[in-house]
Design an enzyme around this catalytic site. Sequence first.
Site, PDB file in Angstrom:
ATOM      1  N   ASP A  92      20.044  41.270  80.584  1.00  0.00           N
ATOM      2  CA  ASP A  92      21.481  41.248  80.854  1.00  0.00           C
ATOM      3  C   ASP A  92      21.902  39.830  81.208  1.00  0.00           C
ATOM      4  O   ASP A  92      21.090  39.031  81.668  1.00  0.00           O
ATOM      5  CB  ASP A  92      21.837  42.208  82.007  1.00  0.00           C
ATOM      6  N   ASP A  96      22.268  35.245  78.072  1.00  0.00           N
ATOM      7  CA  ASP A  96      23.478  35.448  77.283  1.00  0.00           C
ATOM      8  C   ASP A  96      22.987  35.564  75.836  1.00  0.00           C
ATOM      9  O   ASP A  96      22.574  34.568  75.232  1.00  0.00           O
ATOM     10  CB  ASP A  96      24.411  34.241  77.454  1.00  0.00           C
ATOM     11  N   VAL A  97      23.019  36.773  75.304  1.00  0.00           N
ATOM     12  CA  VAL A  97      22.394  36.999  73.997  1.00  0.00           C
ATOM     13  C   VAL A  97      23.257  36.532  72.821  1.00  0.00           C
ATOM     14  O   VAL A  97      22.879  36.741  71.674  1.00  0.00           O
ATOM     15  CB  VAL A  97      21.971  38.473  73.812  1.00  0.00           C
ATOM     16  N   ASN A 112      22.813  46.912  73.035  1.00  0.00           N
ATOM     17  CA  ASN A 112      23.936  47.614  73.659  1.00  0.00           C
ATOM     18  C   ASN A 112      25.123  46.724  74.002  1.00  0.00           C
ATOM     19  O   ASN A 112      26.209  47.228  74.292  1.00  0.00           O
ATOM     20  CB  ASN A 112      23.427  48.313  74.935  1.00  0.00           C
ATOM     21  N   SER A 122      30.654  51.443  67.202  1.00  0.00           N
ATOM     22  CA  SER A 122      31.730  52.208  67.856  1.00  0.00           C
ATOM     23  C   SER A 122      32.538  52.915  66.773  1.00  0.00           C
ATOM     24  O   SER A 122      32.663  52.388  65.653  1.00  0.00           O
ATOM     25  CB  SER A 122      32.647  51.257  68.629  1.00  0.00           C
ATOM     26  N   TYR A 147      37.539  43.714  68.537  1.00  0.00           N
ATOM     27  CA  TYR A 147      36.529  44.745  68.816  1.00  0.00           C
ATOM     28  C   TYR A 147      36.253  45.567  67.554  1.00  0.00           C
ATOM     29  O   TYR A 147      35.107  45.769  67.165  1.00  0.00           O
ATOM     30  CB  TYR A 147      37.038  45.635  69.952  1.00  0.00           C
ATOM     31  N   LYS A 202      32.660  45.547  65.713  1.00  0.00           N
ATOM     32  CA  LYS A 202      31.886  46.795  65.776  1.00  0.00           C
ATOM     33  C   LYS A 202      31.670  47.358  64.378  1.00  0.00           C
ATOM     34  O   LYS A 202      30.624  47.917  64.075  1.00  0.00           O
ATOM     35  CB  LYS A 202      32.595  47.806  66.676  1.00  0.00           C
TER      36      LYS A 202
HETATM   37  P1  NAP Z   1      28.621  47.753  80.237  1.00  0.00           P
HETATM   38  O1  NAP Z   1      28.709  48.582  81.477  1.00  0.00           O
HETATM   39  O2  NAP Z   1      29.637  46.684  80.027  1.00  0.00           O
HETATM   40  O3  NAP Z   1      27.154  47.150  80.184  1.00  0.00           O
HETATM   41  C1  NAP Z   1      26.807  46.173  79.283  1.00  0.00           C
HETATM   42  C2  NAP Z   1      26.096  45.059  80.015  1.00  0.00           C
HETATM   43  O4  NAP Z   1      25.977  43.986  79.067  1.00  0.00           O
HETATM   44  C3  NAP Z   1      26.865  44.508  81.223  1.00  0.00           C
HETATM   45  O5  NAP Z   1      26.003  44.404  82.343  1.00  0.00           O
HETATM   46  C4  NAP Z   1      27.321  43.148  80.737  1.00  0.00           C
HETATM   47  O6  NAP Z   1      27.391  42.165  81.764  1.00  0.00           O
HETATM   48  C5  NAP Z   1      26.238  42.778  79.764  1.00  0.00           C
HETATM   49  N1  NAP Z   1      26.647  41.706  78.858  1.00  0.00           N
HETATM   50  C6  NAP Z   1      27.907  41.384  78.463  1.00  0.00           C
HETATM   51  N2  NAP Z   1      27.866  40.298  77.676  1.00  0.00           N
HETATM   52  C7  NAP Z   1      26.572  39.934  77.575  1.00  0.00           C
HETATM   53  C8  NAP Z   1      25.906  38.881  76.902  1.00  0.00           C
HETATM   54  N3  NAP Z   1      26.574  37.975  76.176  1.00  0.00           N
HETATM   55  N4  NAP Z   1      24.561  38.780  77.021  1.00  0.00           N
HETATM   56  C9  NAP Z   1      23.866  39.683  77.751  1.00  0.00           C
HETATM   57  N5  NAP Z   1      24.446  40.702  78.421  1.00  0.00           N
HETATM   58  C10 NAP Z   1      25.787  40.825  78.331  1.00  0.00           C
HETATM   59  O7  NAP Z   1      28.733  48.676  78.956  1.00  0.00           O
HETATM   60  P2  NAP Z   1      27.918  50.013  78.518  1.00  0.00           P
HETATM   61  O8  NAP Z   1      28.616  51.220  79.012  1.00  0.00           O
HETATM   62  O9  NAP Z   1      26.475  49.850  78.827  1.00  0.00           O
HETATM   63  O10 NAP Z   1      28.104  50.097  76.939  1.00  0.00           O
HETATM   64  C11 NAP Z   1      28.537  49.086  76.211  1.00  0.00           C
HETATM   65  C12 NAP Z   1      28.329  49.352  74.730  1.00  0.00           C
HETATM   66  O11 NAP Z   1      28.833  50.620  74.301  1.00  0.00           O
HETATM   67  C13 NAP Z   1      29.091  48.288  73.992  1.00  0.00           C
HETATM   68  O12 NAP Z   1      28.399  47.868  72.849  1.00  0.00           O
HETATM   69  C14 NAP Z   1      30.347  49.031  73.640  1.00  0.00           C
HETATM   70  O13 NAP Z   1      31.013  48.436  72.563  1.00  0.00           O
HETATM   71  C15 NAP Z   1      29.797  50.391  73.295  1.00  0.00           C
HETATM   72  N6  NAP Z   1      30.812  51.429  73.252  1.00  0.00           N
HETATM   73  C16 NAP Z   1      31.389  51.896  74.392  1.00  0.00           C
HETATM   74  C17 NAP Z   1      32.370  52.865  74.303  1.00  0.00           C
HETATM   75  C18 NAP Z   1      33.053  53.400  75.528  1.00  0.00           C
HETATM   76  O14 NAP Z   1      34.090  54.077  75.369  1.00  0.00           O
HETATM   77  N7  NAP Z   1      32.548  53.175  76.723  1.00  0.00           N
HETATM   78  C19 NAP Z   1      32.767  53.361  73.067  1.00  0.00           C
HETATM   79  C20 NAP Z   1      32.155  52.871  71.936  1.00  0.00           C
HETATM   80  C21 NAP Z   1      31.172  51.909  72.037  1.00  0.00           C
HETATM   81  P3  NAP Z   1      28.822  41.823  82.450  1.00  0.00           P
HETATM   82  O15 NAP Z   1      29.188  43.052  83.207  1.00  0.00           O
HETATM   83  O16 NAP Z   1      28.522  40.649  83.304  1.00  0.00           O
HETATM   84  O17 NAP Z   1      29.770  41.529  81.334  1.00  0.00           O
END
Ligand code: NAP
Length: 277
Positions: A43, A69-70, A96, A159, A173, A177
């Site tokens: 992360d 930061d990926v 993810n 998504s 987005y 996606k």
């Molecule tokens: P999340 O709670 O935001 O967790 C994702 C983690 O990734 C966070 O800790 C975030 O850190 C980290 N991150 C962000 N940018 C990064 C980077 N450049 N390098 C490394 N880590 C990074 O989200 P989630 O619930 O796990 O799920 C997210 C995924 O599900 C995404 O791909 C999203 O598009 C997809 N998705 C979600 C939904 C929905 O309705 N929830 C619907 C469709 C798809 P920070 O908090 O510091 O940013």
Amino acid sequence: MGGKLRDRVVIVVGAGSVGPGWGNGKAAAVLFAREGAKVLAVDIDADAAEETAGIVAGEGGIAETFVADVSRADRVDAMVEACLDRFGRIDVLHNNVGIVAPKPTVEVDDAEWDRIAAVNLKSMFLTCRAVLPAMERNEYRVDAEGRRIGRGAIVNISSVSGIRWTGVPYVTYSVTKGAVLPLTRSIALEYAEKGIRANAILPGLMNTPMIVEPLKEAYGGGDVGRMVEARDAQCPTGYMGDGWDVAHAALFLASDDARYVTGAELVVDGGISAKLV
Ligand code: NAP
């Protein structure tokens, strides 16, 4: 504890959660570990990665963390090195990471376009490119029927907004996606003969911490309760899915249960993308 991923090494990219509760990545990391995987929880936020790894350890599982930061190739390469150093191999990559910024198209500036493309799409290319050679070095496994099965599995989180309008404008987005799908398909076909599978999951409207800040205005006029109501009402089920729904789909795709599944786009959306209106 189950054994669907016994002795497998899994990198979960975006394994933390942006807020309290269960995001998709955190749930996936914990579920993979419950099924016997050794997890590298990656992360950008060290505390978020530590929290997930701590949950795994508290349940008797194995998880280590790596901060990256990926969207940066050098950090992705370092992540792969770290995984090989700590665990000796890579069997599964679970991609993810994804960020959302609702905005009318004409208000998106160049910097925002580039940032979201880098985080949502380039990161998936970089991580796949970096893990594939390591997966190719894995031996084939043999299943109970004596069939030779895979050397690696990649799960990319797309998504439904990549294939459908979901109610609010977020061109950055949707486009990024959507592009995860041909990326995944290309890798699946390039590597089918080499025993490495690649599949995408398309979550629908999920009730996870990541939706709160970026989407409360667009869906609920700033009110989180109204946002949840509005999104629940959009779903044919009457309620949004959650991080565990995505995690269980990811477990299937990562495990040998999906040994003949590659290049697939698995919708986890309570039927919303099947709906006409
Ligand atoms: P999340 O709670 O935001 O967790 C994702 C983690 O990734 C966070 O800790 C975030 O850190 C980290 N991150 C962000 N940018 C990064 C980077 N450049 N390098 C490394 N880590 C990074 O989200 P989630 O619930 O796990 O799920 C997210 C995924 O599900 C995404 O791909 C999203 O598009 C997809 N998705 C979600 C939904 C929905 O309705 N929830 C619907 C469709 C798809 P920070 O908090 O510091 O940013």
